[in-house]
Design a protein around this motif. Sequence first.
Motif, PDB file in Angstrom:
ATOM      1  N   PHE A 140      19.778  21.550  -4.094  1.00 48.95           N
ATOM      2  CA  PHE A 140      18.317  21.548  -4.149  1.00 48.95           C
ATOM      3  C   PHE A 140      17.759  22.904  -3.694  1.00 48.95           C
ATOM      4  O   PHE A 140      16.838  23.444  -4.300  1.00 48.95           O
ATOM      5  CB  PHE A 140      17.761  20.424  -3.267  1.00 48.95           C
TER       6      PHE A 140
ATOM      7  N   GLY B 152      18.160  25.431  -6.362  1.00 48.22           N
ATOM      8  CA  GLY B 152      17.149  25.280  -7.403  1.00 48.22           C
ATOM      9  C   GLY B 152      15.809  25.842  -6.991  1.00 48.22           C
ATOM     10  O   GLY B 152      15.121  26.509  -7.774  1.00 48.22           O
ATOM     11  N   ARG B 153      15.432  25.583  -5.739  1.00 47.81           N
ATOM     12  CA  ARG B 153      14.163  26.115  -5.242  1.00 47.81           C
ATOM     13  C   ARG B 153      14.191  27.647  -5.195  1.00 47.81           C
ATOM     14  O   ARG B 153      13.188  28.311  -5.479  1.00 47.81           O
ATOM     15  CB  ARG B 153      13.879  25.544  -3.849  1.00 47.81           C
TER      16      ARG B 153
ATOM     17  N   THR C 199      14.399  20.964 -10.649  1.00 47.72           N
ATOM     18  CA  THR C 199      15.688  21.006  -9.954  1.00 47.72           C
ATOM     19  C   THR C 199      16.478  19.730 -10.196  1.00 47.72           C
ATOM     20  O   THR C 199      17.692  19.771 -10.456  1.00 47.72           O
ATOM     21  CB  THR C 199      15.469  21.195  -8.440  1.00 47.72           C
TER      22      THR C 199
END
Length: 241
Positions: free
Chosen positions: A141, A144-145, A154
């Motif tokens: 996560f 993805g951020r 994400t």
Amino acid sequence: MNFAMMSGFDEWFSKFKDRFINDFITDNRWKYLWNGLGVTMKITLGALVLGILLGFLVAAIRSTHDKTGKLRVLNVICRIYLTVIRGTPVVVQLLITYFVILAPLGINEIVVAICAFGINSGAYVAEIVRAGIMSIDNGQFEAGRSLGFNYAQTMYIIILPQAFKNILPALCNEFIVLLKETSVAGYVALQDLTKGGDIIRGRTFDAFLPLIAVALIYLVIVMILTRLVSILERKLRNSDH
């Protein structure tokens, strides 16, 4: 002794052949099984699609709540849904769906069965998918951020593909379970595979061969699906190396 044994075998085989012809050949009674198998597969495939769609939706809501604390109301609704569906027998759910909810609207019995079994399967698919999502490391996560993705992006681009690979064998096993659960569809006047065998039994008053035939058909289908799942699991393991 050998002559007596052969004579006894011939007599048994003759009776077995007569019963087989009476159960399946006379009046084309084998068609009850064939047509019933078609109904069973329609219900299973339709319920599988509905269960996957519903399961992914519920899993997305619950995992989003677990990770972000958002969607509280929807999460409560999902928890109630999971508790009710997983805590009651599927045959009772089928009867309620048919006699209480959908039948008064004149909806086709196959559609009713697909809805009932799909809603039931969705609860189990939801927990399978949620477990797969929660098994992905939080670092994914964060990655993805860092790439500029929002939470939904994400989840869709990074998390779900990895989770789907992990849960695919479990989803295939759920399909096998769903196939066997549809054997109670006859409770709502559907002529599925099990009901087809029961109709033959009612016509010939012979329970052994029709019911054994139904059991063998289910067994063969499940063995084929189990084999395919094993091949799939092996390929997934090899792709990890």
